[in-house]
Design an enzyme around this catalytic site. Structure first.
Site, PDB file in Angstrom:
ATOM      1  CB  THR A   1      -0.919  -0.181   1.205  1.00  0.00           C
ATOM      2  OG1 THR A   1      -1.536  -1.337   1.160  1.00  0.00           O
ATOM      3  CG2 THR A   1      -1.925   1.136   1.111  1.00  0.00           C
TER       4      THR A   1
ATOM      5  CB  ILE B   1      -0.034  14.608  11.041  1.00  0.00           C
ATOM      6  CG1 ILE B   1      -1.130  13.827  10.784  1.00  0.00           C
ATOM      7  CG2 ILE B   1       0.472  15.814  11.691  1.00  0.00           C
ATOM      8  CD1 ILE B   1      -1.748  13.545  12.201  1.00  0.00           C
TER       9      ILE B   1
ATOM     10  CG  ASP C   1       0.394   1.214  15.090  1.00  0.00           C
ATOM     11  OD1 ASP C   1       1.109   1.056  14.181  1.00  0.00           O
ATOM     12  OD2 ASP C   1      -0.505   2.288  15.041  1.00  0.00           O
TER      13      ASP C   1
ATOM     14  CE  LYS D   1       1.447   4.630  14.146  1.00  0.00           C
ATOM     15  NZ  LYS D   1      -0.015   4.280  13.560  1.00  0.00           N
TER      16      LYS D   1
HETATM   17  N1  HSE Z   1      -2.827   0.588  11.544  1.00  0.00           N
HETATM   18  C1  HSE Z   1      -2.215   2.004  11.673  1.00  0.00           C
HETATM   19  C2  HSE Z   1      -3.557   2.946  11.978  1.00  0.00           C
HETATM   20  C3  HSE Z   1      -1.820   2.279  10.328  1.00  0.00           C
HETATM   21  O1  HSE Z   1      -4.472   2.475  12.270  1.00  0.00           O
HETATM   22  O2  HSE Z   1      -3.218   3.982  12.413  1.00  0.00           O
HETATM   23  C4  HSE Z   1      -0.924   3.655  10.366  1.00  0.00           C
HETATM   24  O3  HSE Z   1       0.326   3.436  11.277  1.00  0.00           O
END
Ligand code: HSE
Length: 401
Positions: free
Chosen positions: A10, A130, A195, A199
């Protein structure tokens, strides 16, 4: 400038698309054309307009002296780690959207890039389209950063938004997110908060100079949030959002955590809905700065990837640097203090009040209340007391302030 893209998924597809569609603009900015020479992927793409560039063997890129920049959009921390190290050791700059790799091996990869005089840039790894990492390190780098609180995961924000607007259960909202192609078929990393933890580890590293392993970050996902909790929050003017938080207090405490928070309507984080991301940064002179935009998706993420390519091509890239941190550099999370929304069962309201102290009752149907501010430690002690009385916690969400 000739580059290679590693991974034609993607983000790789979106990046190739942008490099072609905005080629003139990019060439005018860089003063030279930026050309995709190779796309490395083990799969076949016979019908792709990029079919003639697709190769399977990374060592071709590694040994090609014409390639000065590599875009790694494979994801994961295995092959991507090997290819990134090898590209940097060969003196090629690497640009990536791979949060897992940056959060796991970022300190080492940045050190190699510095030694070899090239760049390892990852604007696309946090907040999708962003621009947040560059302003945090450049325009805000001279502020002492006391807080970063971010809605950093689009999938979970979409799920929580649907639960809020339609009263859907978590399962129904997740199924909807999957049907729309937002959530992966295995949504674990999103819904369990991993996730977002990667970050906030990256954001915290840029703010503090220390990269904390995501394993040391208290990480709670949104699986346990009930439609009743979202409705109870809405009734008192709060929404529920999954936040990644970095807090550096005046007394020297440093907290990192990912958890659902109840957010008051007056906070700018409260109105960030659907798949959008929002990041609030608080600096000691600038005060609050908000970043808002699309946190995922091919085109927005490609925009951030190409931003790093553009900076390298124009010769204005800055080299972020951080080091691996010892886990004890973080304050023990048991000292983290917050007001709390708590729903209990198995004891009556009087007993709950005695156990949890001063509380603000919320519901006539359930034993739901808001507590005064208390540490994690104090909260867990009270939960043990509750359990000793035959009760249990049905729901627990911290309040944001
Ligand atoms: N799976 C992640 C989200 C994709 O939903 O934000 C972007 O890092």
């Amino acid at each position: 400038m000739k580059l290679a893209i590693l991974g034609f998924g993607t983000v790789g597809g979106g990046t190739a698309d942008m490099l072609v569609k905005n080629a003139e603009l990019l060439a005018a900015r860089a003063g030279e054309p930026i050309e995709i020479k190779y796309i490395v992927d083990i799969r076949e793409f016979p019908d792709s307009p990029f079919a003639d560039k697709i190769i399977k063997d990374f060592s071709v890129v590694e040994s090609d002296k014409e390639i000065s920049l590599v875009i790694e959009v494979i994801g994961g921390a295995k092959i991507a780690y090997d290819f990134t190290r090898r590209a940097l050791l060969a003196g090629k700059s690497v640009v990536t959207s791979n949060k897992e790799l940056v959060a796991t091996h970022g300190a080492e990869l940045l050190a190699i890039a510095k030694e070899k005089g090239c760049f390892y840039l990852f604007e696309a790894a946090v907040g999708g389209g962003i621009p947040v990492l560059s302003p945090l390190t450049n325009e805000l780098g001279h502020n002492e950063i006391s807080e970063i609180s971010g809605i950093l995961n689009g999938t979970t924000n979409y799920i929580l938004t649907r639960m809020f607007s339609s009263g859907a259960s978590f399962e129904a909202a997740l199924a909807e997110a999957q049907a729309k192609g937002y959530a992966e078929s295995d949504p674990t990393a999103d819904v369990e908060g991993h996730d977002a933890a990667r970050k906030i580890a990256i954001l915290g590293a840029l703010a503090s100079g220390k990269l904390f392993s995501a394993d040391h970050i208290l990480t709670e996902g949104i699986r346990g949030i009930r439609a009743e909790d979202v409705a109870a929050a809405a009734k008192i003017g709060y929404s529920i959002k999954l936040l990644g938080r970095y807090l550096a207090t005046r007394s020297g405490d440093l907290f990192l955590l990912v958890a659902p928070f109840m957010i008051p309507a007056e906070s700018p984080l409260s109105g960030i809905s659907d798949v959008y991301n929002g990041v609030l940064v608080r600096g000691n002179f600038v005060d609050d700065v908000m970043f808002y935009g699309r946190g995922a998706g091919a085109a927005p993420t490609a925009s951030a990837v190409v931003a790093d390519v553009d900076k390298i091509a124009r010769g204005v890239a800055q080299r972020p640097l951080f080091a691996n941190a010892e886990s004890d550099a973080l304050t023990d999370i048991s000292f983290f203090s917050a007001r709390r929304y708590v729903v209990v069962e198995g004891v009556d309201a009087n007993a709950a009040q005695i156990i949890f102290g001063e509380t603000e009752p919320l519901s006539s149907e359930e034993n739901a209340f808001l507590t005064v501010e208390m540490s994690e430690d104090s909260y867990l002690t009270r939960v043990k007391r509750l359990e000793a009385c035959g009760g249990s916690v049905v729901s627990h969400i911290r309040l944001y302030r």
